[in-house]
Write a protein that holds these residues in place. Structure first.
Motif, PDB file in Angstrom:
ATOM      1  N   TYR A 151     -25.975  -7.760 -14.150  1.00 62.04           N
ATOM      2  CA  TYR A 151     -27.232  -8.372 -14.582  1.00 62.04           C
ATOM      3  C   TYR A 151     -27.014  -9.628 -15.417  1.00 62.04           C
TER       4      TYR A 151
ATOM      5  N   ASP B 184     -29.547 -12.324 -14.841  1.00 57.61           N
ATOM      6  CA  ASP B 184     -30.864 -11.956 -15.352  1.00 57.61           C
ATOM      7  C   ASP B 184     -30.914 -12.073 -16.871  1.00 57.61           C
ATOM      8  N   ILE B 185     -29.841 -11.675 -17.545  1.00 55.69           N
ATOM      9  CA  ILE B 185     -29.789 -11.814 -19.003  1.00 55.69           C
ATOM     10  C   ILE B 185     -29.834 -13.294 -19.383  1.00 55.69           C
TER      11      ILE B 185
ATOM     12  N   HIS C  24     -32.723 -15.133 -21.682  1.00 52.28           N
ATOM     13  CA  HIS C  24     -32.482 -15.978 -22.853  1.00 52.28           C
ATOM     14  C   HIS C  24     -33.173 -17.333 -22.707  1.00 52.28           C
TER      15      HIS C  24
ATOM     16  N   VAL D  14     -33.065  -4.593 -17.803  1.00 52.56           N
ATOM     17  CA  VAL D  14     -32.721  -5.676 -18.735  1.00 52.56           C
ATOM     18  C   VAL D  14     -33.822  -5.745 -19.787  1.00 52.56           C
TER      19      VAL D  14
ATOM     20  N   LEU E   5     -34.827  -7.946 -23.553  1.00 54.38           N
ATOM     21  CA  LEU E   5     -34.508  -8.923 -24.583  1.00 54.38           C
ATOM     22  C   LEU E   5     -35.669  -8.997 -25.566  1.00 54.38           C
TER      23      LEU E   5
ATOM     24  N   TRP F 241     -30.516  -7.888 -27.178  1.00 54.50           N
ATOM     25  CA  TRP F 241     -30.616  -7.781 -25.729  1.00 54.50           C
ATOM     26  C   TRP F 241     -29.647  -6.728 -25.203  1.00 54.50           C
TER      27      TRP F 241
ATOM     28  N   ALA G 246     -28.496  -4.701 -21.105  1.00 55.39           N
ATOM     29  CA  ALA G 246     -28.687  -4.539 -19.664  1.00 55.39           C
ATOM     30  C   ALA G 246     -27.932  -3.308 -19.205  1.00 55.39           C
TER      31      ALA G 246
ATOM     32  N   GLU H  81     -24.091  -2.694 -19.307  1.00 56.53           N
ATOM     33  CA  GLU H  81     -23.433  -3.880 -19.865  1.00 56.53           C
ATOM     34  C   GLU H  81     -23.498  -3.962 -21.383  1.00 56.53           C
TER      35      GLU H  81
ATOM     36  N   ALA I 255     -27.758 -16.432 -27.597  1.00 57.25           N
ATOM     37  CA  ALA I 255     -26.911 -15.841 -26.569  1.00 57.25           C
ATOM     38  C   ALA I 255     -25.430 -16.056 -26.837  1.00 57.25           C
TER      39      ALA I 255
END
Length: 272
Positions: free
Chosen positions: A4, A7-8, A12, A116, A118, A129, A131, A134, A142
């Motif tokens: 992901y 996507d993360i 952000h 995910v 955040l 955040w 996922a 992960e 970030a």
């Protein structure tokens, strides 16, 4: 990038855009605030943030669905059942009163599973955040995130217990159980909204509970808490969001060690 990570990274970028708008409107003298049909407040910052996130997602993920608090549902155009869920400002009542505890919540769901999440709180200078598979992280941005982990407190008498407000628990017929929990824990505080869940994920407190939440209130919180090693269910012990992810949800989040005890105490309403 794998898993992901893309996507993360996008989450952000969405948060960066949201923070720029909300920070500029925080404590603004010309902030416009209206009442929604349910009498909860909405500011011009709420609507501006959601419009910007919708525009960015339409450009970068046109096939994904989107659910936002202010403008509702946009079904997915592509396969896979992926949709973003956004609360442009969680803690609007704080925002409009100048209290710095508010955040933009951004989640990605696959089916009804948040994969995910955040949470960006620019007035606090902090972002969280996580996922699926992960891990969970926190930091100012970030590039500066560090791993976070829930606490190892295993005894309720040693626990820091967090909740939203007592009125909701009274309406749910669980006020007596809540008051007893507050007596039985080491410390109890009502930080409210997203913040208690993020303090839980960091190990600063051990339990956070709320009797009623919408999907946009809760979806982004789940991956952060669970990837930090915590457990996140509703009052019946089911995963959140339950079923098809619609409607209102209760929330019990903990470090895992205290979860069964909390559910046993709060899971069954009492007569009023």
């Amino acid at each position: 990038m794998t898993g992901y990570a893309d996507d993360i990274a996008l989450a952000h970028q969405l948060a960066d855009a949201a923070d720029a708008i909300s920070s500029a409107r925080f404590r603004a003298l010309d902030l416009r605030v209206e009442a929604k049909p349910d009498l909860t407040p909405v500011s011009d910052a709420d609507t501006a943030v959601e419009r910007e996130i919708r525009a960015l997602l339409a450009d970068r993920r046109p096939g994904d669905g989107l659910l936002g608090e202010e403008y509702g549902e946009q079904p997915a155009a592509g396969p896979g059942g992926r949709r973003w869920v956004v609360d442009p400002i969680d803690g609007t009542k704080n925002f409009v009163r100048g209290v710095p505890v508010w955040a933009t919540l951004i989640a990605l769901l696959e089916g009804d599973r948040p994969v995910v999440g955040l949470v960006s709180a620019p007035a606090l200078g902090r972002r969280w955040w996580g996922a699926l598979g992960e891990g969970a992280y926190a930091g100012p941005d970030a590039a500066s995130g560090t791993p976070i982990r829930v606490s190892a407190v295993g005894d309720l008498a040693d626990a820091s217990f967090c909740y939203s407000s007592l009125s909701g628990w009274e309406e749910a017929g669980r006020l007596d159980a809540m008051l007893q929990l507050m007596r039985d824990t080491w410390r109890s505080r009502a930080y409210g909204d997203f913040y208690g869940y993020m303090l839980l994920a960091e190990g600063a407190l051990d339990v956070m509970v709320e009797p009623e939440l919408s999907l946009w209130d809760v979806a982004a919180l789940v991956p952060v808490v669970t990837e930090a090693g915590g457990v996140f269910t509703d009052l019946s012990g089911r995963g959140v969001p339950a079923g098809d992810g619609s409607g209102e949800h209760s929330a019990v989040a903990s470090n895992g060690l205290l979860h069964a005890d909390i559910l046993a105490r709060l899971g069954r309403p009492t007569a009023r």
